[in-house]
Design a protein around this motif. Structure first.
Motif, PDB file in Angstrom:
ATOM      1  N   LEU A  35       0.830  -1.202   0.000  1.00 34.46           N
ATOM      2  CA  LEU A  35       0.000   0.000   0.000  1.00 34.46           C
ATOM      3  C   LEU A  35       0.869   1.258   0.000  1.00 34.46           C
ATOM      4  O   LEU A  35       0.625   2.194  -0.766  1.00 34.46           O
ATOM      5  N   ASN A  36       1.894   1.280   0.829  1.00 31.98           N
ATOM      6  CA  ASN A  36       2.798   2.441   0.889  1.00 31.98           C
ATOM      7  C   ASN A  36       3.489   2.686  -0.452  1.00 31.98           C
ATOM      8  O   ASN A  36       3.511   3.811  -0.952  1.00 31.98           O
ATOM      9  N   TRP A  37       4.084   1.646  -1.017  1.00 29.82           N
ATOM     10  CA  TRP A  37       4.812   1.815  -2.276  1.00 29.82           C
ATOM     11  C   TRP A  37       3.855   2.111  -3.435  1.00 29.82           C
ATOM     12  O   TRP A  37       4.175   2.909  -4.319  1.00 29.82           O
ATOM     13  N   SER A  38       2.685   1.495  -3.436  1.00 25.96           N
ATOM     14  CA  SER A  38       1.699   1.787  -4.485  1.00 25.96           C
ATOM     15  C   SER A  38       1.254   3.238  -4.399  1.00 25.96           C
ATOM     16  O   SER A  38       1.137   3.924  -5.419  1.00 25.96           O
ATOM     17  N   SER A  39       1.020   3.725  -3.194  1.00 26.14           N
ATOM     18  CA  SER A  39       0.614   5.113  -3.005  1.00 26.14           C
ATOM     19  C   SER A  39       1.699   6.064  -3.485  1.00 26.14           C
ATOM     20  O   SER A  39       1.418   7.060  -4.157  1.00 26.14           O
ATOM     21  N   PHE A  40       2.952   5.760  -3.149  1.00 24.66           N
ATOM     22  CA  PHE A  40       4.064   6.613  -3.580  1.00 24.66           C
ATOM     23  C   PHE A  40       4.179   6.625  -5.099  1.00 24.66           C
ATOM     24  O   PHE A  40       4.348   7.690  -5.713  1.00 24.66           O
ATOM     25  N   LEU A  41       4.057   5.461  -5.729  1.00 16.35           N
ATOM     26  CA  LEU A  41       4.146   5.387  -7.189  1.00 16.35           C
ATOM     27  C   LEU A  41       2.999   6.144  -7.853  1.00 16.35           C
ATOM     28  O   LEU A  41       3.217   6.933  -8.784  1.00 16.35           O
ATOM     29  N   VAL A  42       1.782   5.944  -7.372  1.00 16.69           N
ATOM     30  CA  VAL A  42       0.624   6.663  -7.925  1.00 16.69           C
ATOM     31  C   VAL A  42       0.789   8.165  -7.705  1.00 16.69           C
ATOM     32  O   VAL A  42       0.495   8.969  -8.596  1.00 16.69           O
ATOM     33  N   TYR A  43       1.298   8.561  -6.537  1.00 17.12           N
ATOM     34  CA  TYR A  43       1.544   9.981  -6.257  1.00 17.12           C
ATOM     35  C   TYR A  43       2.533  10.565  -7.273  1.00 17.12           C
ATOM     36  O   TYR A  43       2.312  11.657  -7.809  1.00 17.12           O
ATOM     37  N   CYS A  44       3.606   9.845  -7.541  1.00 22.04           N
ATOM     38  CA  CYS A  44       4.609  10.337  -8.500  1.00 22.04           C
ATOM     39  C   CYS A  44       4.030  10.430  -9.906  1.00 22.04           C
ATOM     40  O   CYS A  44       4.293  11.407 -10.631  1.00 22.04           O
ATOM     41  N   ILE A  45       3.236   9.463 -10.313  1.00 17.88           N
ATOM     42  CA  ILE A  45       2.609   9.500 -11.639  1.00 17.88           C
ATOM     43  C   ILE A  45       1.618  10.655 -11.716  1.00 17.88           C
ATOM     44  O   ILE A  45       1.603  11.414 -12.696  1.00 17.88           O
ATOM     45  N   TYR A  46       0.789  10.797 -10.694  1.00 17.00           N
ATOM     46  CA  TYR A  46      -0.184  11.889 -10.617  1.00 17.00           C
ATOM     47  C   TYR A  46       0.522  13.245 -10.726  1.00 17.00           C
ATOM     48  O   TYR A  46       0.124  14.114 -11.508  1.00 17.00           O
ATOM     49  N   CYS A  47       1.587  13.432  -9.950  1.00 25.95           N
ATOM     50  CA  CYS A  47       2.336  14.692  -9.993  1.00 25.95           C
ATOM     51  C   CYS A  47       2.971  14.910 -11.361  1.00 25.95           C
ATOM     52  O   CYS A  47       2.947  16.030 -11.886  1.00 25.95           O
ATOM     53  N   SER A  48       3.524  13.862 -11.945  1.00 26.59           N
ATOM     54  CA  SER A  48       4.147  13.980 -13.267  1.00 26.59           C
ATOM     55  C   SER A  48       3.155  14.464 -14.311  1.00 26.59           C
ATOM     56  O   SER A  48       3.440  15.384 -15.085  1.00 26.59           O
ATOM     57  N   VAL A  49       1.993  13.846 -14.329  1.00 26.99           N
ATOM     58  CA  VAL A  49       0.971  14.197 -15.325  1.00 26.99           C
ATOM     59  C   VAL A  49       0.452  15.616 -15.089  1.00 26.99           C
ATOM     60  O   VAL A  49       0.373  16.424 -16.017  1.00 26.99           O
ATOM     61  N   MET A  50       0.112  15.930 -13.851  1.00 27.58           N
ATOM     62  CA  MET A  50      -0.465  17.243 -13.545  1.00 27.58           C
ATOM     63  C   MET A  50       0.547  18.377 -13.736  1.00 27.58           C
ATOM     64  O   MET A  50       0.223  19.417 -14.307  1.00 27.58           O
ATOM     65  N   GLU A  51       1.770  18.176 -13.274  1.00 28.57           N
ATOM     66  CA  GLU A  51       2.776  19.229 -13.391  1.00 28.57           C
ATOM     67  C   GLU A  51       3.288  19.372 -14.815  1.00 28.57           C
ATOM     68  O   GLU A  51       3.740  20.441 -15.210  1.00 28.57           O
ATOM     69  N   GLY A  52       3.212  18.308 -15.601  1.00 28.74           N
ATOM     70  CA  GLY A  52       3.617  18.364 -16.999  1.00 28.74           C
ATOM     71  C   GLY A  52       2.521  18.887 -17.919  1.00 28.74           C
ATOM     72  O   GLY A  52       2.755  19.172 -19.084  1.00 28.74           O
ATOM     73  N   SER A  53       1.319  19.047 -17.371  1.00 24.25           N
ATOM     74  CA  SER A  53       0.188  19.557 -18.156  1.00 24.25           C
ATOM     75  C   SER A  53       0.247  21.082 -18.231  1.00 24.25           C
ATOM     76  O   SER A  53       1.139  21.716 -17.663  1.00 24.25           O
ATOM     77  N   LYS A  54      -0.725  21.668 -18.876  1.00 26.80           N
ATOM     78  CA  LYS A  54      -0.786  23.128 -18.968  1.00 26.80           C
ATOM     79  C   LYS A  54      -0.973  23.791 -17.618  1.00 26.80           C
ATOM     80  O   LYS A  54      -0.628  24.953 -17.431  1.00 26.80           O
ATOM     81  N   LEU A  55      -1.528  23.057 -16.649  1.00 26.23           N
ATOM     82  CA  LEU A  55      -1.719  23.604 -15.302  1.00 26.23           C
ATOM     83  C   LEU A  55      -0.395  23.851 -14.588  1.00 26.23           C
ATOM     84  O   LEU A  55      -0.296  24.721 -13.731  1.00 26.23           O
ATOM     85  N   GLN A  56       0.628  23.012 -14.892  1.00 28.06           N
ATOM     86  CA  GLN A  56       1.941  23.085 -14.250  1.00 28.06           C
ATOM     87  C   GLN A  56       1.860  22.872 -12.740  1.00 28.06           C
ATOM     88  O   GLN A  56       2.736  23.316 -12.002  1.00 28.06           O
ATOM     89  N   ALA A  57       0.781  22.217 -12.287  1.00 24.54           N
ATOM     90  CA  ALA A  57       0.593  22.027 -10.848  1.00 24.54           C
ATOM     91  C   ALA A  57      -0.392  20.902 -10.592  1.00 24.54           C
ATOM     92  O   ALA A  57      -1.266  20.632 -11.403  1.00 24.54           O
ATOM     93  N   THR A  58      -0.242  20.289  -9.431  1.00 26.72           N
ATOM     94  CA  THR A  58      -1.224  19.304  -8.971  1.00 26.72           C
ATOM     95  C   THR A  58      -2.438  20.061  -8.431  1.00 26.72           C
ATOM     96  O   THR A  58      -2.408  21.292  -8.309  1.00 26.72           O
ATOM     97  N   LEU A  59      -3.473  19.331  -8.064  1.00 29.96           N
ATOM     98  CA  LEU A  59      -4.654  19.984  -7.488  1.00 29.96           C
ATOM     99  C   LEU A  59      -4.302  20.708  -6.184  1.00 29.96           C
ATOM    100  O   LEU A  59      -4.766  21.825  -5.937  1.00 29.96           O
ATOM    101  N   GLY A  60      -3.480  20.078  -5.367  1.00 31.39           N
ATOM    102  CA  GLY A  60      -3.051  20.714  -4.121  1.00 31.39           C
ATOM    103  C   GLY A  60      -2.278  22.001  -4.374  1.00 31.39           C
ATOM    104  O   GLY A  60      -2.492  23.012  -3.694  1.00 31.39           O
ATOM    105  N   LYS A  61      -1.390  21.974  -5.343  1.00 31.32           N
ATOM    106  CA  LYS A  61      -0.635  23.186  -5.672  1.00 31.32           C
ATOM    107  C   LYS A  61      -1.555  24.270  -6.228  1.00 31.32           C
ATOM    108  O   LYS A  61      -1.385  25.445  -5.918  1.00 31.32           O
ATOM    109  N   ARG A  62      -2.527  23.881  -7.045  1.00 29.59           N
ATOM    110  CA  ARG A  62      -3.481  24.869  -7.581  1.00 29.59           C
ATOM    111  C   ARG A  62      -4.265  25.526  -6.447  1.00 29.59           C
ATOM    112  O   ARG A  62      -4.438  26.738  -6.427  1.00 29.59           O
ATOM    113  N   ILE A  63      -4.729  24.708  -5.514  1.00 26.89           N
ATOM    114  CA  ILE A  63      -5.484  25.241  -4.376  1.00 26.89           C
ATOM    115  C   ILE A  63      -4.616  26.202  -3.554  1.00 26.89           C
ATOM    116  O   ILE A  63      -5.088  27.248  -3.100  1.00 26.89           O
ATOM    117  N   MET A  64      -3.333  25.868  -3.398  1.00 28.61           N
ATOM    118  CA  MET A  64      -2.429  26.700  -2.609  1.00 28.61           C
ATOM    119  C   MET A  64      -1.817  27.849  -3.423  1.00 28.61           C
ATOM    120  O   MET A  64      -1.066  28.660  -2.882  1.00 28.61           O
TER     121      MET A  64
END
Length: 149
Positions: free
Chosen positions: A61-90
């Motif tokens: 669970l820990n390693w799966s969460s970390f891997l999904v987190y890294c993929i999520y961040c990669s996709v979101m930060e590499g998109s036009k948003l340049q940020a994850t949802l948390g970064k956008r909110i902040m």
């Protein structure tokens, strides 16, 4: 020029993203049987085989969460948003050191190198607290900076 985002805003953005990823991955694990393993572990805490099974699932669970987190961040930060949802909110985002927007390749490099920041007791993330540039090891490697949007 640009100013680095505060450490507090970076941390709050991380917490928001971690909650999102944790709920998704935790929900999937719950659906595939972690609920039974957890229940067995809690109800019979003296059973060594139950503890071993629980710890195995917990590590997955820990390693799966970390891997999904890294993929999520990669996709979101590499998109036009340049940020994850948390970064956008902040109100922060990630850019290259030279001020250019992140490419998907740079985003992948930045986020896959989070493993280097994570493995030695999360020292690469803790480094953000002591770095005058407020950068983690993965930021130095990928030549990126988190800024106020």
């Amino acid at each position: 020029m640009f100013s680095s985002a505060s450490r507090g805003r970076r941390f709050l953005a991380y917490l928001i993203d971690a909650i999102i990823v944790g709920l998704v991955v935790g929900g999937i694990f719950w659906l595939i049987g972690f609920d039974k393993v957890f229940s067995d572990y809690v109800s019979n805490s003296r059973d060594i085989s139950g503890k071993i099974e629980f710890l195995g699932w917990k590590n997955k669970l820990n390693w799966s969460s970390f891997l999904v987190y890294c993929i999520y961040c990669s996709v979101m930060e590499g998109s036009k948003l340049q940020a994850t949802l948390g970064k956008r909110i902040m109100g922060i985002r990630v850019i290259k050191d030279d001020g250019e927007d992140l490419t998907m390749a740079t985003s992948l490099i930045r986020n896959m190198f989070k493993i280097i920041s994570y493995i030695p007791c999360s020292l690469g993330f803790i480094w953000i607290l002591f770095s005058s540039e407020k950068k983690g090891w993965h930021d130095y490697i990928a030549k990126t900076v988190v800024i106020d949007d």
